[in-house]
Design a protein around this motif. Structure first.
Motif, PDB file in Angstrom:
ATOM      1  N   ALA A 147       0.822  -1.203   0.000  1.00 58.64           N
ATOM      2  CA  ALA A 147       0.000   0.000   0.000  1.00 58.64           C
ATOM      3  C   ALA A 147       0.861   1.260   0.000  1.00 58.64           C
ATOM      4  CB  ALA A 147      -0.934  -0.011   1.208  1.00 58.64           C
ATOM      5  N   ARG A 148       1.960   1.213   0.727  1.00 58.60           N
ATOM      6  CA  ARG A 148       2.853   2.377   0.791  1.00 58.60           C
ATOM      7  C   ARG A 148       3.510   2.646  -0.554  1.00 58.60           C
ATOM      8  NH1 ARG A 148       8.133   2.403   1.278  1.00 58.60           N
ATOM      9  NH2 ARG A 148       8.200   0.231   1.980  1.00 58.60           N
ATOM     10  N   VAL A 149       3.958   1.578  -1.215  1.00 54.82           N
ATOM     11  CA  VAL A 149       4.701   1.737  -2.460  1.00 54.82           C
ATOM     12  C   VAL A 149       3.763   1.950  -3.648  1.00 54.82           C
ATOM     13  CG1 VAL A 149       6.255   0.578  -4.081  1.00 54.82           C
ATOM     14  CG2 VAL A 149       6.658   0.398  -1.618  1.00 54.82           C
ATOM     15  N   CYS A 150       2.693   1.178  -3.713  1.00 56.72           N
ATOM     16  CA  CYS A 150       1.826   1.176  -4.899  1.00 56.72           C
ATOM     17  C   CYS A 150       0.565   2.021  -4.733  1.00 56.72           C
ATOM     18  CB  CYS A 150       1.411  -0.260  -5.234  1.00 56.72           C
ATOM     19  SG  CYS A 150       2.798  -1.376  -5.510  1.00 56.72           S
ATOM     20  N   GLY A 151       0.240   2.359  -3.488  1.00 56.25           N
ATOM     21  CA  GLY A 151      -0.995   3.076  -3.228  1.00 56.25           C
ATOM     22  C   GLY A 151      -2.069   2.125  -2.744  1.00 56.25           C
ATOM     23  N   PRO A 152      -2.965   2.592  -1.876  1.00 55.17           N
ATOM     24  CA  PRO A 152      -3.963   1.696  -1.284  1.00 55.17           C
ATOM     25  C   PRO A 152      -4.981   1.153  -2.275  1.00 55.17           C
ATOM     26  CG  PRO A 152      -4.400   3.974  -0.696  1.00 55.17           C
ATOM     27  CD  PRO A 152      -3.053   3.970  -1.357  1.00 55.17           C
TER      28      PRO A 152
END
Length: 240
Positions: free
Chosen positions: A80-85
């Motif tokens: 979620a942090r890297v790719c987005g939630p």
């Protein structure tokens, strides 16, 4: 007798042990890949994150559900942090964390975590519904997590809610996959199971009977496997 085990016995015990051994081997290989990719590509690289997902899966399949739960929790947070939630793979990682949470002994928590994943899928599909294929990577996983949510709802002690969820899923499965697809048949089986668990053995009996008749017509060997479940509920259904 285990109502939901269609073919218990020594051969299945041997198969299970062999599967766990292979899963343990794959877990160790995955652990090595994660370490190597972290060094060569960095911890946030797509390849590293994908390998971490595999490590979590093989850890659980090898029999360590708590370990898989913890690994997938960290993996989901980093996804979620890297790719987005809203990234489909980030939502998938959350679903995997929910699944292993249930396998580790917390079915109600798994149910609630999966409900949140399903809600997110529903929201995103509604927001991106035109054109229809603009967010296709969510459609298959959305159905998959709806099935998982229904299952863990039942395992959390609410068979009536699980029955109702599967009753909604079965027609959708038929329209999407056709009546003979494995996923469609599995949904029918779960609908019958949870109908019985919800206190309606006659409906469970009849649902199993209808499914067995259909599988027999299709010369599907699963018809034989389900006879045990049909008999279980038939003996508990009231007689006319």
């Amino acid at each position: 007798m285990d109502r939901q085990s269609s073919a218990p016995g020594a051969c299945w015990a041997t198969y299970g042990a062999t599967r766990r051994e292979r899963a343990a081997e794959n877990r160790e290989s995955s652990r090595g890949f994660v370490e190597e990719l972290t060094r060569s590509h960095g911890p946030d690289a797509p390849e590293t994150l994908e390998a971490r997902g595999s490590l979590a899966w093989w850890t659980g399949d090898a029999g360590d559900a708590a370990g898989a739960r913890d690994l997938s929790a960290a993996w989901a947070a980093d996804k979620a942090r890297v790719c987005g939630p809203d990234d489909p793979e980030a939502l998938g990682a959350r679903g995997e964390h929910a699944h292993w949470t249930g396998e580790a002994g917390a079915p109600a928590t798994a149910r609630d975590l999966l409900a949140a994943v399903v809600d997110e899928h529903t929201r995103l599909l509604e927001e991106r519904a035109a054109p229809a294929d603009v967010f296709e990577p969510l459609r298959g996983p959305s159905l998959y997590w709806r099935v998982k949510h229904a299952y863990w709802t039942g395992m959390a002690g609410d068979p009536a809610a699980a029955r109702d969820l599967y009753a909604k899923l079965v027609p959708y499965m038929i329209s999407l996959h056709g009546p003979r697809h494995n996923d469609t048949v599995d949904a029918h089986i779960e609908l019958a199971r949870w109908a019985g668990e919800a206190g309606d053995p006659a409906t469970a009996r009849d649902l199993y009977s209808n499914l067995i008749d259909a599988l027999t017509r299709w010369r599907d060997p699963r018809a034989h496997d389900l006879a045990e479940h049909h008999a279980w509920w038939a003996t508990r259904a009231p007689t006319d």
